[in-house]
Design a protein around this motif. Structure first.
Motif, mmCIF file in Angstrom:
data_model
loop_
_atom_site.group_PDB
_atom_site.id
_atom_site.type_symbol
_atom_site.label_atom_id
_atom_site.label_comp_id
_atom_site.label_asym_id
_atom_site.label_seq_id
_atom_site.Cartn_x
_atom_site.Cartn_y
_atom_site.Cartn_z
ATOM 1 N N PHE A 32 -27.220 120.692 43.383
ATOM 2 C CA PHE A 32 -26.621 121.843 44.061
ATOM 3 C C PHE A 32 -25.489 121.305 44.937
ATOM 4 O O PHE A 32 -25.739 120.595 45.903
ATOM 5 C CB PHE A 32 -27.680 122.538 44.917
ATOM 6 N N THR A 33 -24.262 121.633 44.558
ATOM 7 C CA THR A 33 -23.095 121.078 45.253
ATOM 8 C C THR A 33 -22.286 122.184 45.908
ATOM 9 O O THR A 33 -21.975 123.197 45.266
ATOM 10 C CB THR A 33 -22.194 120.308 44.256
ATOM 11 N N GLY A 34 -21.949 121.990 47.157
ATOM 12 C CA GLY A 34 -21.089 122.937 47.863
ATOM 13 C C GLY A 34 -19.649 122.448 47.831
ATOM 14 O O GLY A 34 -19.381 121.274 48.120
ATOM 15 N N LEU A 35 -18.738 123.326 47.449
ATOM 16 C CA LEU A 35 -17.304 123.004 47.455
ATOM 17 C C LEU A 35 -16.716 123.697 48.677
ATOM 18 O O LEU A 35 -16.532 124.914 48.687
ATOM 19 C CB LEU A 35 -16.666 123.516 46.160
ATOM 20 N N ILE A 36 -16.476 122.905 49.716
ATOM 21 C CA ILE A 36 -16.176 123.480 51.024
ATOM 22 C C ILE A 36 -14.717 123.269 51.398
ATOM 23 O O ILE A 36 -14.163 122.185 51.168
ATOM 24 C CB ILE A 36 -17.073 122.832 52.108
ATOM 25 N N GLY A 37 -14.123 124.260 51.986
ATOM 26 C CA GLY A 37 -12.751 124.137 52.475
ATOM 27 C C GLY A 37 -12.266 125.492 52.937
ATOM 28 O O GLY A 37 -12.795 126.520 52.513
ATOM 29 N N SER A 38 -11.261 125.479 53.798
ATOM 30 C CA SER A 38 -10.759 126.768 54.278
ATOM 31 C C SER A 38 -9.928 127.453 53.198
ATOM 32 O O SER A 38 -9.653 126.871 52.147
ATOM 33 C CB SER A 38 -9.959 126.586 55.565
ATOM 34 N N ASN A 39 -9.541 128.679 53.466
ATOM 35 C CA ASN A 39 -8.815 129.463 52.472
ATOM 36 C C ASN A 39 -7.498 128.768 52.095
ATOM 37 O O ASN A 39 -6.779 128.272 52.960
ATOM 38 C CB ASN A 39 -8.493 130.858 53.021
ATOM 39 N N GLY A 40 -7.218 128.720 50.808
ATOM 40 C CA GLY A 40 -5.942 128.198 50.338
ATOM 41 C C GLY A 40 -5.891 126.695 50.119
ATOM 42 O O GLY A 40 -4.826 126.149 49.829
ATOM 43 N N VAL A 41 -7.031 125.990 50.238
ATOM 44 C CA VAL A 41 -6.993 124.525 50.070
ATOM 45 C C VAL A 41 -7.122 124.106 48.605
ATOM 46 O O VAL A 41 -6.950 122.938 48.280
ATOM 47 C CB VAL A 41 -8.087 123.806 50.894
ATOM 48 N N GLY A 42 -7.429 125.035 47.720
ATOM 49 C CA GLY A 42 -7.476 124.689 46.295
ATOM 50 C C GLY A 42 -8.851 124.768 45.666
ATOM 51 O O GLY A 42 -9.058 124.236 44.565
ATOM 52 N N LYS A 43 -9.792 125.445 46.321
ATOM 53 C CA LYS A 43 -11.146 125.552 45.751
ATOM 54 C C LYS A 43 -11.120 126.304 44.415
ATOM 55 O O LYS A 43 -11.669 125.844 43.417
ATOM 56 C CB LYS A 43 -12.096 126.271 46.725
ATOM 57 N N THR A 44 -10.460 127.475 44.442
ATOM 58 C CA THR A 44 -10.382 128.271 43.206
ATOM 59 C C THR A 44 -9.588 127.523 42.136
ATOM 60 O O THR A 44 -9.947 127.548 40.953
ATOM 61 C CB THR A 44 -9.732 129.635 43.504
ATOM 62 N N THR A 45 -8.533 126.830 42.559
ATOM 63 C CA THR A 45 -7.728 126.056 41.600
ATOM 64 C C THR A 45 -8.582 124.993 40.915
ATOM 65 O O THR A 45 -8.494 124.788 39.699
ATOM 66 C CB THR A 45 -6.544 125.392 42.334
ATOM 67 N N LEU A 46 -9.436 124.319 41.704
ATOM 68 C CA LEU A 46 -10.307 123.290 41.124
ATOM 69 C C LEU A 46 -11.278 123.909 40.114
ATOM 70 O O LEU A 46 -11.458 123.384 39.007
ATOM 71 C CB LEU A 46 -11.080 122.569 42.243
ATOM 72 N N LEU A 47 -11.885 125.029 40.498
ATOM 73 C CA LEU A 47 -12.820 125.694 39.582
ATOM 74 C C LEU A 47 -12.098 126.149 38.308
ATOM 75 O O LEU A 47 -12.623 126.005 37.199
ATOM 76 C CB LEU A 47 -13.484 126.893 40.270
ATOM 77 N N ARG A 48 -10.884 126.671 38.468
ATOM 78 C CA ARG A 48 -10.123 127.141 37.297
ATOM 79 C C ARG A 48 -9.723 125.974 36.397
ATOM 80 O O ARG A 48 -9.686 126.105 35.177
ATOM 81 C CB ARG A 48 -8.880 127.924 37.740
ATOM 82 N N ALA A 49 -9.449 124.830 37.010
ATOM 83 C CA ALA A 49 -9.119 123.641 36.201
ATOM 84 C C ALA A 49 -10.345 123.213 35.386
ATOM 85 O O ALA A 49 -10.224 122.863 34.205
ATOM 86 C CB ALA A 49 -8.651 122.510 37.110
ATOM 87 N N GLY A 213 -6.063 119.656 52.518
ATOM 88 C CA GLY A 213 -4.745 119.047 52.289
ATOM 89 C C GLY A 213 -4.592 118.452 50.906
ATOM 90 O O GLY A 213 -3.873 117.466 50.725
ATOM 91 N N GLY A 214 -5.273 119.006 49.928
ATOM 92 C CA GLY A 214 -5.159 118.509 48.557
ATOM 93 C C GLY A 214 -6.093 117.363 48.237
ATOM 94 O O GLY A 214 -6.260 116.979 47.084
ATOM 95 N N HIS A 215 -6.701 116.762 49.291
ATOM 96 C CA HIS A 215 -7.600 115.632 49.079
ATOM 97 C C HIS A 215 -9.041 116.098 49.183
ATOM 98 O O HIS A 215 -9.334 117.159 49.729
ATOM 99 C CB HIS A 215 -7.336 114.536 50.107
ATOM 100 N N CYS A 216 -9.955 115.248 48.685
ATOM 101 C CA CYS A 216 -11.359 115.625 48.809
ATOM 102 C C CYS A 216 -12.211 114.428 49.179
ATOM 103 O O CYS A 216 -11.844 113.272 48.928
ATOM 104 C CB CYS A 216 -11.869 116.275 47.526
ATOM 105 N N ALA A 217 -13.317 114.724 49.826
ATOM 106 C CA ALA A 217 -14.349 113.714 50.064
ATOM 107 C C ALA A 217 -15.614 114.283 49.469
ATOM 108 O O ALA A 217 -15.959 115.431 49.734
ATOM 109 C CB ALA A 217 -14.520 113.472 51.558
#
Lengths: 269, 288
Positions: A32-49, A213-217
């Motif tokens: 179970f993984t949470g993809l966390i970030g504020s609005n506009g950081v690219g969460k939806t973009t990552l899922l769409r990719a 900021g486009g990066h992830c941890a």
């Protein structure tokens, strides 16, 4: 067993702006993984990719060790928004059945076994009693359960959910997160859930992916939610403290905290 | 039953042709109409009726059959909307508005030319509001073939169309070619509009497309039942409209009949209002 999802050095740009920059992460079966970030950081973009709906400049995405195109059935998806007009003539059971055969041309009589499978899926999300209800007349929480059933009905190995907790009241948020956690355990389906607010997820998350900021941890929750990792991620000092076995993330009130999730104090199990 | 069916109603050849063509147009429009409402395409459907009017008035000018004019006009309009629409729904609204404006302007010119350069009388009334009783019996086989083609095409794309209507994003994620399905459906709507324009005229064909379907989806939560119910409402409204128009010859002063398009539309709107009144509170069919 290969990782359910393996992303290496993914870079996505849109309209000359880099949205995701050299992002790498892995998800194992049943996690179970949470993809966390504020609005506009690219969460939806990552899922769409991951879904193949977003082109990327470089990097690779593998599902169960194979290219995405060979693993279409391995992905279940709950989009951020499904707008339903109140008059849509569609019952819950019909919508979930579409999860099995929506891409097929022509009409075909639905079999008894198919119906039983759909009902079992609805049962697993606690929505069997809604099977003959008009989908558009359900509450937000009920609809979210049905959307999850639609995504689950093919027994995917990875379930992607884009902000499924938005617009739900706290009680429904708790119930949906607990349901997803149980599904990940019972059905060994890995879950990647995007959210900008993570409090409700913390008791259940195996892993966390922070985007900013486009990066992830990314990594196990207790490894990522560390003072040095979060401070480096947000470019601002963040304290992570343990109190009675629970973890709190505390950010000093500062303009830099604008990058943090909505609530600067976060709790980790 | 003589109070309802005037003598000669069922032996009249124009009435029999009207009932046959009207039945096909009603069933096709109702089935396509349910998906039109589901996709929020009522405006595009209406725009296509206006483009069909342009085709119909053009056909009169060159001496072609009205059906060929209605169909070719609507198909060109559907193609124009499909080509110019963008990925978002508001792009489609803008594209539809532009096509509608252009077609209406052209229609005004063609109708003017029809009235001033041809010997055809009542052409504007016929194109815009229909002339079911003057439909040639030879049109029936072509209408049946076209209607069957529309229904078969709709059945072929029904499932991808349904998911695409609910969520384009979800459909794309399932590998459905959303643009292809959407364009195919616009062509289907165009064919349905072309057929119904023959019955109630181009302007009123929106009523046949949207009215029965809008009433049906309020009564049932099952898509299959909605298709059947919309077809039944469409057919009964057309038949009743034909009967009223025929009978009105004896009621109206100076022995003039009501226009068929008007009487059909009055019945459809009445059924819709009844369904809206019945379902304005909590739905009676909540459990389908």
């Amino acid at each position: 067993m290969p990782d359910v999802l393996s992303i290496e050095h993914l870079t996505v740009s849109m309209h000359g702006r880099t949205i995701l920059d050299d992002v790498s992460l892995t998800i194992r079966p049943g996690e179970f993984t949470g993809l966390i970030g504020s609005n506009g950081v690219g969460k939806t973009t990552l899922l769409r990719a991951i879904l193949g709906l977003q082109r990327y400049e470089s990097g690779s995405i593998a599902i169960n060790g194979q290219p995405r195109t060979a693993q279409l059935d391995a992905l279940g998806y709950v989009p951020q928004k499904i707008s339903l007009d109140s008059d849509v003539p569609l019952r819950v059971i019909d919508f979930v059945t579409l999860g099995l055969d929506a891409e097929r041309w022509g009409l075909r009589r639905r079999r008894r076994a198919q119906r039983d499978h759909v009902m079992a899926t609805l049962e697993s999300v606690g929505a069997a009693h809604l099977s003959t209800s008009r989908l558009s007349e359900l509450s937000g929480g009920e609809q979210q359960r049905v959307f999850i059933a639609h995504a689950l009905v093919r027994r995917p190995s990875l379930l992607l959910l884009d902000e499924p907790l938005a617009n739900l009241d706290p009680r429904n948020v708790q119930e949906i997160v607990a349901l997803l956690h149980r599904l990940s355990r019972d059905h060994q389906v890995a879950i990647l859930l995007s959210a900008h607010e993570m409090n409700a997820l913390l008791p259940f998350m195996d892993r966390v992916v922070y985007l900013t900021g486009g990066h992830c941890a990314s990594g196990p929750t207790n490894e990522v939610v560390q003072t040095d990792v979060l401070s480096a991620l947000y470019g601002h000092h963040v304290d992570v403290v343990q109190v009675h076995g629970r973890v709190f993330v505390i950010a000093e009130p500062n303009e830099a905290t604008d990058n943090l999730p909505e609530h600067p104090t976060l709790t980790v199990r | 039953m003589h109070w309802l069916f005037e003598p000669g109603l069922f032996t009249s050849a124009p009435v029999r042709t009207a009932l046959a063509v009207g039945t096909v147009a009603a069933v096709v429009s109702a089935v396509v109409g349910v998906f039109t409402i589901l996709r929020g395409l009522a405006f595009a459907g209406h725009a296509l009726t206006d483009v069909a009017a342009t085709g119909g008035s053009g056909a009169v000018l060159v001496g072609a059959s009205p059906l060929s004019g209605f169909l070719s006009g609507a198909l060109i309009g559907a193609g124009a909307i499909a080509v110019s629409e963008g990925p978002e729904s508001h792009h489609r609204e803008i594209a539809t508005g532009v096509v509608l404006s252009a077609a209406t302007g052209l229609s005004a010119l063609l109708l003017y030319l029809d009235a001033t350069t041809t010997a055809t009388t009542g052409v504007t009334q016929r194109v815009l509001f229909g002339s079911l009783f003057s439909t040639s019996a030879s049109t029936v086989p072509l209408t049946v073939v076209l209607g069957t083609a529309v229904l078969v095409l709709t059945a072929v794309i029904a499932r991808p169309l349904l998911l695409t209507s609910l969520s384009r994003e979800l459909a794309r994620a399932r590998g459905i070619r959303v643009t292809l399905v959407s364009s195919a459906f616009l062509l289907i709507v165009a064919m349905a509009v072309g057929l119904s324009a023959l019955t109630v005229g181009s302007l009123l064909s929106t009523a046949l497309l949207v009215g029965p379907a809008a009433a049906a989806v309020r009564w049932t939560a099952r898509i299959g039942r909605a298709l059947l119910l919309a077809s039944a409402i469409g057919v009964l409204s057309t038949w009743l409209g034909v009967v009223i128009a025929y009978d009105s010859y004896n009621w109206m002063p100076h022995q003039r009949s009501l226009p068929v398009g008007f009487s059909v539309v009055v019945v459809i709107v009445t059924v819709y209002l009844l369904s809206a009144m019945r379902t304005s509170g909590p739905r009676g069919d909540h459990r389908g």
